[in-house]
Design a protein around this motif. Structure first.
Motif, mmCIF file in Angstrom:
data_model
loop_
_atom_site.group_PDB
_atom_site.id
_atom_site.type_symbol
_atom_site.label_atom_id
_atom_site.label_comp_id
_atom_site.label_asym_id
_atom_site.label_seq_id
_atom_site.Cartn_x
_atom_site.Cartn_y
_atom_site.Cartn_z
ATOM 1 N N PRO A 1 0.706 -1.246 0.035
ATOM 2 C CA PRO A 1 0.122 0.081 0.069
ATOM 3 C C PRO A 1 0.866 1.443 -0.104
ATOM 4 C CG PRO A 1 -0.073 -1.034 2.024
ATOM 5 C CD PRO A 1 0.454 -2.132 1.274
ATOM 6 N N TYR A 2 1.981 1.326 0.734
ATOM 7 C CA TYR A 2 2.661 2.471 0.488
ATOM 8 C C TYR A 2 3.596 2.826 -0.478
ATOM 9 C CZ TYR A 2 5.812 -1.196 2.908
ATOM 10 O OH TYR A 2 6.577 -2.285 3.067
ATOM 11 N N GLY B 1 3.506 -5.822 2.952
ATOM 12 C CA GLY B 1 3.851 -4.257 3.191
ATOM 13 C C GLY B 1 2.630 -3.453 3.768
ATOM 14 N N ILE B 2 2.238 -3.976 5.207
ATOM 15 C CA ILE B 2 1.340 -3.267 5.979
ATOM 16 C C ILE B 2 1.870 -1.980 6.422
ATOM 17 C CG2 ILE B 2 0.072 -3.549 8.186
ATOM 18 C CD1 ILE B 2 -0.894 -5.618 5.961
ATOM 19 N N ASP B 3 1.141 -1.027 6.261
ATOM 20 C CA ASP B 3 1.538 0.401 6.499
ATOM 21 C C ASP B 3 1.641 0.599 8.126
ATOM 22 O OD1 ASP B 3 2.083 2.927 6.812
ATOM 23 O OD2 ASP B 3 0.121 3.760 6.003
ATOM 24 N N ARG C 1 2.987 -8.660 14.945
ATOM 25 C CA ARG C 1 3.296 -9.770 13.718
ATOM 26 C C ARG C 1 3.599 -8.780 12.343
ATOM 27 N NH1 ARG C 1 4.098 -14.890 12.834
ATOM 28 N NH2 ARG C 1 2.470 -14.923 11.284
ATOM 29 N N ASP C 2 2.868 -7.731 12.467
ATOM 30 C CA ASP C 2 2.984 -7.099 10.875
ATOM 31 C C ASP C 2 4.672 -6.438 11.035
ATOM 32 O OD1 ASP C 2 0.669 -7.684 10.132
ATOM 33 O OD2 ASP C 2 -0.303 -5.690 10.800
ATOM 34 N N VAL C 3 4.794 -5.879 12.267
ATOM 35 C CA VAL C 3 6.217 -5.374 12.546
ATOM 36 C C VAL C 3 7.173 -6.451 12.120
ATOM 37 C CG1 VAL C 3 8.007 -4.595 14.117
ATOM 38 C CG2 VAL C 3 5.684 -3.876 14.201
ATOM 39 N N ASN D 1 13.009 2.430 7.272
ATOM 40 C CA ASN D 1 12.807 1.066 6.460
ATOM 41 C C ASN D 1 11.556 1.154 5.583
ATOM 42 O OD1 ASN D 1 15.144 0.091 7.513
ATOM 43 N ND2 ASN D 1 13.862 -1.436 8.623
ATOM 44 N N GLN D 2 10.380 1.583 6.001
ATOM 45 C CA GLN D 2 9.065 1.481 5.139
ATOM 46 C C GLN D 2 9.329 2.469 3.895
ATOM 47 O OE1 GLN D 2 5.396 1.230 6.927
ATOM 48 N NE2 GLN D 2 4.614 2.785 5.749
ATOM 49 N N GLY D 3 9.922 3.730 4.125
ATOM 50 C CA GLY D 3 10.115 4.546 3.337
ATOM 51 C C GLY D 3 11.068 4.008 1.995
ATOM 52 N N ILE D 4 12.197 3.230 2.441
ATOM 53 C CA ILE D 4 12.971 2.662 1.427
ATOM 54 C C ILE D 4 12.293 1.521 0.447
ATOM 55 C CG2 ILE D 4 15.175 1.325 1.220
ATOM 56 C CD1 ILE D 4 16.175 2.832 3.810
#
Length: 438
Positions: free
Chosen positions: A25-26, A68-70, A91-93, A266-269
């Motif tokens: 989603p991101y 890819g959970i936000d 768990r998402d982490v 990390n999520q941005g990358i």
């Protein structure tokens, strides 16, 4: 003003194609923001990243980006001390950490993506935290016995105590002196305590506490006095387990809170990697290439194809083949006139030129032959379509004139101006005179 509405609309459709090929989603959110870059260096970087992602997919397979959970909303909540994360979020982490680790390893082991490897080096894996969450929380977000020795011990004690209560109740069910007392020969549960279903008119024969009554009133759910102490121990153990689970979740939340900024980074990358991989998928689908970027205004597109026509042809069985075109505007020339009969593809050729320039400026390879050259025209301005305005009582020709006025006021030697059927809506002679002035 980037482009006229038709060219902009088609660019937006290409952006939608890219967004549809993302995995997270991101990544989709980042794709939706695709727009032409202002600086040439950013264009070159994005094109190289897209091409490396293409080579990576073709030679080594796609990156393991995960679901890819936000995480950003949850990470923002962690700014408030005392809040804890639910098992599902933890768990998402874990999934995000493992995806970052696997993507990092895949990129660093690759020989075809030196630029993308720079992103891999920026990913922080935190393998110890991922392992701790994996050891603590199961696939259904349940807290595992392996979360702590104390939790495992409490659960073992609970199991033993519950078995003790059940054995006591089963002996009562088999007691000949209590025959006829029970509605059914089974042990059931009310409010977390084991009880027996007793016939209402025999309730005086079994001492205990009534925890519930059936809808008909014919059955009382009685906790026998003999099991009171054991049931109390069960409740004590349940409360102890709940406290231990709260402690475990609070501890894990504290660990995540300590690294919330690297997790956000990390999520941005990963979003950027997802975007580049989506662009690569579209590049493969379009058989697109990275054109040579030149320093002086010129256009040399060989076997150029309109990307939306290519995709439409692939999706529609029996669709006619897309006819490639060559568009050449050498450095010494400032004007290219496309002429021909109606339905001959003149407007499509104009929109193809504008759209491909916008795509390159946004870091997207384009469907054309290798060796094509392109200058990063900016802005791309166009007068394509019917500009008549009923509300302002303007004729089609007047609408074109006003649009052309705006273009001429802003255009310079680095602007790509696309004009379709100049003088539409008026006398051909007047249109020719207007064109000679431009």
């Amino acid at each position: 003003m980037m482009a006229d509405s038709l060219v902009q609309l088609e660019f937006d459709k290409v952006v939608d194609l890219v967004a549809g090929k993302t995995q997270t989603p991101y990544g989709r959110a980042l794709a939706a923001q695709l727009a032409p870059f202002a600086e040439r260096s950013l264009v070159a970087d994005a094109l190289q990243e897209a091409w490396e992602a293409r080579q990576l997919i073709l030679e080594e397979g796609p990156l393991p980006l995960g679901s890819g959970i936000d995480l950003l909303p949850h990470l923002e909540h962690l700014q408030v001390e005392g809040l804890r994360l639910d098992p599902e979020v933890l768990r998402d982490v874990q999934a995000a950490l493992e995806a970052a680790t696997e993507s990092r390893q895949a990129l660093l082991a690759s020989e075809v993506c030196p630029r993308l490897q720079s992103f891999a080096r920026q990913l922080t894996p935190f393998p110890e935290l991922a392992a701790e969450i994996r050891r603590t929380i199961g696939p259904r977000a349940e807290i595992l016995d392996s979360a702590s020795f104390e939790l495992a011990g409490l659960r073992d004690s609970l199991k033993a105590e519950r078995n003790r209560v059940k054995r006591q109740l089963e002996r009562l069910l088999q007691d000949e002196g209590l025959q006829g007392v029970f509605q059914e020969s089974l042990v059931t549960d009310r409010n977390g305590r084991y009880v027996l279903p007793v016939k209402a008119d025999h309730s005086g024969r079994l001492k205990g506490f009534v925890h519930d009554v059936s809808a008909s009133g014919q059955t009382l759910y009685v906790e026998p006095a003999i099991t009171l102490e054991s049931n109390n121990r069960v409740q004590t153990l349940l409360h102890g387990i709940a406290r231990e689970i709260e402690r475990i979740l609070a501890s894990l939340t504290a660990r995540v809170r300590e690294v919330r900024q690297p997790l956000a980074d990390n999520q941005g990358i990963m979003a950027r990697l997802d975007l580049r991989q989506a662009v690569a998928r579209l590049t493969i689908e379009l058989d697109a290439v990275v054109p040579e970027l030149v320093d002086e205004p010129c256009l040399a597109l060989h076997d150029a194809r309109h990307p939306l026509l290519v995709v439409a042809g692939q999706q529609q069985e029996g669709a006619p083949a897309v006819v490639p075109i060559d568009l050449r505007l050498p450095e010494q020339c400032h004007t290219l006139i496309i002429s021909g009969p109606n339905t001959g593809g003149k407007t499509v050729a104009l929109k193809t030129a504008g759209l491909l320039v916008l795509m390159v400026r946004a870091g997207l390879p384009i469907p054309c032959a290798p060796g094509s050259q392109l200058f990063l025209f900016a802005p791309v301005m166009a007068d394509i379509g019917d500009e008549q305005s009923i509300e302002q009582s303007r004729s089609t020709f007047s609408g074109h004139l006003l649009h052309l006025q705006k273009i001429l006021e802003r255009a310079d030697c680095k602007t790509l101006v696309l004009m379709d059927e100049l003088g539409t809506g008026t006398d051909p002679g007047e249109g020719s005179a207007l064109l000679s002035l431009i």
